[in-house]
Write an enzyme that holds these catalytic residues in place. Structure first.
Site, mmCIF file in Angstrom:
data_model
loop_
_atom_site.group_PDB
_atom_site.id
_atom_site.type_symbol
_atom_site.label_atom_id
_atom_site.label_comp_id
_atom_site.label_asym_id
_atom_site.label_seq_id
_atom_site.Cartn_x
_atom_site.Cartn_y
_atom_site.Cartn_z
ATOM 1 N N ARG A 67 23.283 43.557 1.578
ATOM 2 C CA ARG A 67 22.851 43.616 0.304
ATOM 3 C C ARG A 67 21.700 42.590 -0.169
ATOM 4 N NH1 ARG A 67 26.259 43.266 -2.366
ATOM 5 N NH2 ARG A 67 28.508 42.233 -1.067
ATOM 6 N N TYR A 195 19.598 49.792 4.295
ATOM 7 C CA TYR A 195 21.115 49.638 4.147
ATOM 8 C C TYR A 195 22.067 49.789 3.535
ATOM 9 C CZ TYR A 195 24.841 46.162 4.281
ATOM 10 O OH TYR A 195 26.337 46.081 4.203
ATOM 11 N N GLY A 196 23.454 50.051 3.422
ATOM 12 C CA GLY A 196 24.267 50.857 3.092
ATOM 13 C C GLY A 196 24.379 50.496 1.866
ATOM 14 N N LYS A 204 27.654 51.089 -4.373
ATOM 15 C CA LYS A 204 28.263 50.106 -5.015
ATOM 16 C C LYS A 204 27.007 50.171 -6.129
ATOM 17 C CE LYS A 204 30.932 48.083 -2.827
ATOM 18 N NZ LYS A 204 30.975 47.071 -1.667
ATOM 19 N N HIS A 224 35.494 47.182 -7.631
ATOM 20 C CA HIS A 224 35.747 46.826 -5.957
ATOM 21 C C HIS A 224 37.104 46.592 -5.675
ATOM 22 C CE1 HIS A 224 33.223 44.212 -3.135
ATOM 23 N NE2 HIS A 224 33.864 45.419 -2.839
ATOM 24 N N SER A 246 33.142 40.853 -1.617
ATOM 25 C CA SER A 246 32.683 41.627 -0.231
ATOM 26 C C SER A 246 33.447 40.673 1.561
ATOM 27 C CB SER A 246 31.709 41.753 -0.223
ATOM 28 O OG SER A 246 30.778 42.094 -1.033
ATOM 29 N N CYS A 248 35.751 40.025 2.731
ATOM 30 C CA CYS A 248 37.574 39.155 2.509
ATOM 31 C C CYS A 248 38.848 40.185 2.577
ATOM 32 C CB CYS A 248 36.994 38.739 1.075
ATOM 33 S SG CYS A 248 35.862 37.462 1.228
ATOM 34 N N GLY A 249 38.567 41.272 3.160
ATOM 35 C CA GLY A 249 39.654 42.118 4.242
ATOM 36 C C GLY A 249 40.592 43.417 3.355
ATOM 37 N N LYS A 250 39.634 43.491 1.919
ATOM 38 C CA LYS A 250 40.120 44.636 1.729
ATOM 39 C C LYS A 250 39.994 45.950 2.697
ATOM 40 C CE LYS A 250 36.933 45.679 -1.090
ATOM 41 N NZ LYS A 250 35.897 43.809 -0.688
ATOM 42 N N THR A 251 39.305 46.023 3.583
ATOM 43 C CA THR A 251 39.368 46.947 4.983
ATOM 44 C C THR A 251 41.079 46.832 5.729
ATOM 45 O OG1 THR A 251 37.412 48.296 4.573
ATOM 46 C CG2 THR A 251 38.720 48.377 6.399
ATOM 47 N N ASP A 273 37.414 50.375 -0.664
ATOM 48 C CA ASP A 273 36.637 49.438 -1.187
ATOM 49 C C ASP A 273 36.226 50.014 -2.911
ATOM 50 O OD1 ASP A 273 34.336 47.791 -0.196
ATOM 51 O OD2 ASP A 273 32.885 49.172 -1.142
ATOM 52 N N ASN A 362 27.563 40.719 10.559
ATOM 53 C CA ASN A 362 27.252 41.880 9.320
ATOM 54 C C ASN A 362 27.064 43.230 9.462
ATOM 55 O OD1 ASN A 362 27.897 43.071 6.833
ATOM 56 N ND2 ASN A 362 26.406 43.422 5.996
ATOM 57 N N SER A 363 27.522 43.609 10.706
ATOM 58 C CA SER A 363 27.099 45.012 11.122
ATOM 59 C C SER A 363 28.508 45.944 10.893
ATOM 60 C CB SER A 363 27.225 44.378 13.316
ATOM 61 O OG SER A 363 28.185 43.917 13.250
ATOM 62 N N ARG A 364 28.333 46.925 11.156
ATOM 63 C CA ARG A 364 29.384 48.173 9.872
ATOM 64 C C ARG A 364 29.527 49.390 11.268
ATOM 65 N NH1 ARG A 364 31.421 46.392 4.431
ATOM 66 N NH2 ARG A 364 30.401 44.145 4.459
ATOM 67 N N GLY A 489 48.646 42.076 9.632
ATOM 68 C CA GLY A 489 49.866 42.825 9.501
ATOM 69 C C GLY A 489 51.085 41.604 9.303
ATOM 70 N N ASN A 491 50.034 40.401 6.537
ATOM 71 C CA ASN A 491 50.302 39.920 5.277
ATOM 72 C C ASN A 491 51.143 41.025 4.120
ATOM 73 O OD1 ASN A 491 47.527 38.880 5.295
ATOM 74 N ND2 ASN A 491 47.044 40.137 5.136
HETATM 75 P P1 GTP Z 1 33.932 44.939 2.493
HETATM 76 O O1 GTP Z 1 33.504 46.181 3.151
HETATM 77 O O2 GTP Z 1 32.575 44.415 2.709
HETATM 78 O O3 GTP Z 1 33.867 45.108 0.463
HETATM 79 O O4 GTP Z 1 34.711 43.929 2.790
HETATM 80 P P2 GTP Z 1 36.268 44.247 2.806
HETATM 81 O O5 GTP Z 1 36.789 43.630 1.887
HETATM 82 O O6 GTP Z 1 36.397 45.519 3.131
HETATM 83 O O7 GTP Z 1 36.854 43.124 4.679
HETATM 84 P P3 GTP Z 1 37.306 43.197 5.491
HETATM 85 O O8 GTP Z 1 38.405 43.615 5.788
HETATM 86 O O9 GTP Z 1 36.255 43.942 5.934
HETATM 87 O O10 GTP Z 1 37.508 42.125 6.030
HETATM 88 C C1 GTP Z 1 35.796 41.208 6.593
HETATM 89 C C2 GTP Z 1 36.165 40.302 8.154
HETATM 90 O O11 GTP Z 1 37.419 39.519 7.000
HETATM 91 C C3 GTP Z 1 37.494 41.219 8.741
HETATM 92 O O12 GTP Z 1 36.193 40.247 10.478
HETATM 93 C C4 GTP Z 1 38.235 40.469 9.381
HETATM 94 O O13 GTP Z 1 39.008 40.914 10.215
HETATM 95 C C5 GTP Z 1 38.544 39.401 8.466
HETATM 96 N N1 GTP Z 1 40.501 39.365 7.567
HETATM 97 C C6 GTP Z 1 40.863 40.595 7.320
HETATM 98 N N2 GTP Z 1 41.686 40.619 6.636
HETATM 99 C C7 GTP Z 1 41.379 39.133 6.951
HETATM 100 C C8 GTP Z 1 43.404 38.123 7.276
HETATM 101 O O14 GTP Z 1 44.574 38.314 6.527
HETATM 102 N N3 GTP Z 1 43.075 36.992 7.839
HETATM 103 C C9 GTP Z 1 42.615 36.411 8.141
HETATM 104 N N4 GTP Z 1 42.020 34.902 8.857
HETATM 105 N N5 GTP Z 1 41.116 37.326 8.328
HETATM 106 C C10 GTP Z 1 40.820 38.779 7.749
HETATM 107 C C1 SPV Z 2 30.300 45.265 0.271
HETATM 108 O O1 SPV Z 2 28.710 44.397 0.205
HETATM 109 O O2 SPV Z 2 30.853 44.822 -0.330
HETATM 110 C C2 SPV Z 2 30.103 46.386 1.130
HETATM 111 C C3 SPV Z 2 28.993 46.471 1.766
HETATM 112 O O3 SPV Z 2 31.484 46.755 0.681
HETATM 113 S S1 SPV Z 2 28.409 48.055 1.513
HETATM 114 O O4 SPV Z 2 28.299 49.407 0.948
HETATM 115 O O5 SPV Z 2 27.335 47.231 1.645
HETATM 116 O O6 SPV Z 2 28.043 46.424 -0.734
HETATM 117 MN MN MN Z 3 32.701 46.339 -1.125
#
Ligand code: GTP
Ligand code: SPV
Ligand code: MN
Length: 580
Positions: A67, A195-196, A204, A224, A246, A248-251, A273, A362-364, A489, A491
């Protein structure tokens, strides 16, 4: 008689001059045909179909991989309505400047009309949008990420109430790239990026920036946030919504797998998300407006996120990952370590000795949610799921404890409003810089954040049982730079404390920043975390917090008169408690 939608499509075609117009019906045969066409033009590369059936690789322009927040604008009549948190352009200026970039932009291309539904098919909370795009990659991605085609047109009928998104790849130059939002017209214009977050306009642009504006007017929240259900051995399921910035670990949190020590626990994914939360029956009920995941590849493996590894094995698009000689995708942190050779994300020969990343940071992947083994039986529930806890979390190497709770709703809104996090590769700017990112919405709030805090404060009074509010941080580092908390896990151990607090089953210690667990209340059986480390993770460094409070103060100041009095009072009260 033409419908409002047909008239708008004609108008857009008149400006962009496509060589053909295709109305997407959302069928499998249409998807397959678009994929075949993109294979022919090398927009997609086929992956190994034995190992990854229905999966393809897309390499985007190297200048178009994340983004671009500095090119993203709110175009409101009144500049103050966009606030200091948004770039602003006046609507007439935006239409003139960016209209010129759309003129004739689709001349050599097909224009795809992509009707989509954000939200479950029969949910009263769902919304119709239509994206016009000249990118077949966007069209097929929208089929994964939303309920696309006929289902949306059926819901729309002859109505003129839908979010209008006009998108063109333009020439992909960042110099001619703009992502514009006109919330007063429920319209989005995006040009110059594939880009996404810049180009899949349902995500978004619609589901956060435009929807947050609508949500304030209508009395709900567009956030978000992931949505997850925690089922305990007793069979009780508690739903949590959590906002992390973004990457920071939501997925990962949304689909965590309970550790071996946690027999009988199940974690149910509702969304990863975005959450739309509406008051109903005295609670906030959340739906996931999306139908797929657009997830971060690096770091994803069968230990950190086995559910995602199972999800992306078929029918998925991979963007800017590396390609092994076997035709399989590779990214940093994948199982098995790096291959001896590969093509990197730009298609250049790569080996582990190259000294560069094989996959873009930021590959997805874009993958259908229904393929995820942990999807909740309630994930498409039209009424949504009842939210008992809201969690705000950032990526902070120092200071921020593993978990703490707000004293009440108002203090919880303050905890969200003062969150800060290290920037990541999800946006094109410096990575690893701590910035204030209220509610993880800094890049996504479609109006003045001062008003947004006020809206949050009011929402707490609109429901009899508002969710309890928490802050977490999985990213504390020791002096050697390694993570103090194992994360992923594990967490669940923190979520268990949150669940117990929500149900009034565990006590907490009052501190100047909020309510912190007593060290004995976080279960450490089966993990290699010492009691001393846990105490470090839960400790409060008053001097450090006073510094953080000063940074918060500076950030909040920008909102001037628009900052609610309650937030100011919470800030003053925090400083007073820290000094006491
Ligand atoms: P967006 O799709 O950008 O909104 O991101 P998101 O918040 O869904 O983040 P996502 O879960 O994809 O995690 C982003 C990165 O953080 C990845 O490289 C994960 O492996 C890492 N990560 C996620 N959870 C943890 C955690 O509990 N500890 C650590 N050390 N890294 C984590
Ligand atoms: C983010 O950046 O928070 C994402 C990826 O979830 S995007 O859809 O590109 O915003
Ligand atoms: Mn996001």
């Amino acid at each position: 008689m033409s419908t409002p939608l047909e008239r708008w499509v004609d108008e857009c075609a008149g400006i962009t001059r496509p060589k053909a117009v295709h109305w997407c019906d959302g069928s499998q045969s249409e998807y397959d045909r678009l994929v075949r066409e993109m294979l022919a033009t090398r927009t997609l590369v086929e992956l190994n179909q034995q190992e990854y059936p229905g999966c393809y690789l897309h390499r985007s322009d190297p200048n178009d991989v994340a983004r671009t927040e500095h090119l993203t604008f709110l175009c409101t009549r009144n500049k103050d309505d966009a606030g200091p948190n948004n770039n602003w352009m006046s609507p007439p200026e935006a239409k003139e400047k960016v209209g010129a970039l759309f003129a004739g932009a689709m001349r050599e291309r097909t224009m795809y009309v992509v009707p989509y539904l954000m939200g479950p098919v029969s949910s009263p909370y769902s919304q119709v949008g239509v994206e016009i795009t000249d990118s077949p990659y966007v069209a097929v991605s929208m089929r994964i990420m939303t309920r696309m085609g006929k289902v949306a047109l059926d819901r729309l009928g002859a109505s003129d109430y839908f979010v209008k998104g006009l998108h063109s790849l333009g020439d992909l130059s960042p110099d001619r790239r703009f992502i514009l939002h006109f919330p007063e017209e429920r319209t989005i214009w995006s040009v110059g990026s594939g880009y996404g977050g810049n180009a899949l306009l349902g995500k978004k642009c619609h589901a956060l920036r435009i929807a947050s504006w609508m949500a304030r007017e209508e009395g709900w929240l567009a956030e978000h946030m992931l949505i997850v259900g925690i089922e305990e051995p007793s069979g009780r399921t508690t739903y949590i919504a959590a906002a992390f910035p973004s990457a920071c670990g939501k997925t990962n949190l949304a689909m965590l797998v309970p550790p071996a020590s946690h027999k009988g626990y199940k974690v149910w994914t509702v969304g990863d998300d975005i959450a739309w939360m509406n008051p109903a029956d005295g609670q906030l009920r959340a739906i996931n407006p999306e139908a797929g995941f657009f997830g971060v590849a690096p770091g994803t493996n069968s230990k950190t996120n086995p559910n995602m590894m199972a999800t992306i094995g078929k029918n998925s698009l991979f963007t800017n990952v590396a390609l092994t000689p076997r035709g399989t995708p590779y990214w940093e942190g994948m199982d098995g370590g790096p291959p001896p050779e590969a093509l990197d994300w730009q298609g250049r020969p790569w080996t582990p000795a190259s000294g560069t990343k094989a996959a873009h940071p930021n590959s997805r992947f874009t993958t259908p949610a229904h393929q995820c083994p942990s999807m909740s039986p309630a994930w498409e529930s039209p009424a949504g799921v009842p939210i008992s806890a809201i969690v705000f979390g950032g990526r902070r190497a120092t200071l921020m404890p593993l978990v703490f709770q707000s004293f009440n709703w108002q203090h919880g809104v303050f905890l969200g409003a003062t969150m800060a996090s290290e920037t990541t590769a999800a946006a094109t700017s410096a990575v690893g810089v701590v910035r204030q990112d209220p509610m993880a919405m800094l890049p996504f709030c479609g109006y003045n954040m001062g008003d947004y805090f006020g809206h949050w404060l009011r929402m707490g009074t609109r429901v009899a049982t508002p969710p309890q509010i928490f802050r977490v941080n999985w990213f504390r580092q020791g002096r050697d730079g390694s993570y103090l908390w194992p994360g992923f896990g594990e967490n669940l151990r923190v979520l268990r404390w949150i669940v117990a607090r929500v149900h009034g089953e565990v006590a907490a210690a009052d501190t100047p920043i909020g309510q912190v667990p007593r060290a004995g209340d976080i279960d450490l059986t089966g993990i290699d975390v010492s009691r001393a480390t846990l105490e470090e993770l839960l400790a409060i460094d008053r001097a450090g917090w006073l510094e953080a409070a000063a940074a918060q103060d500076k950030f909040l100041e920008q909102f001037g008169d628009r900052l609610p009095r309650e937030i100011r009072e919470e800030q003053a009260a925090l400083v007073k408690r820290l000094r006491a």
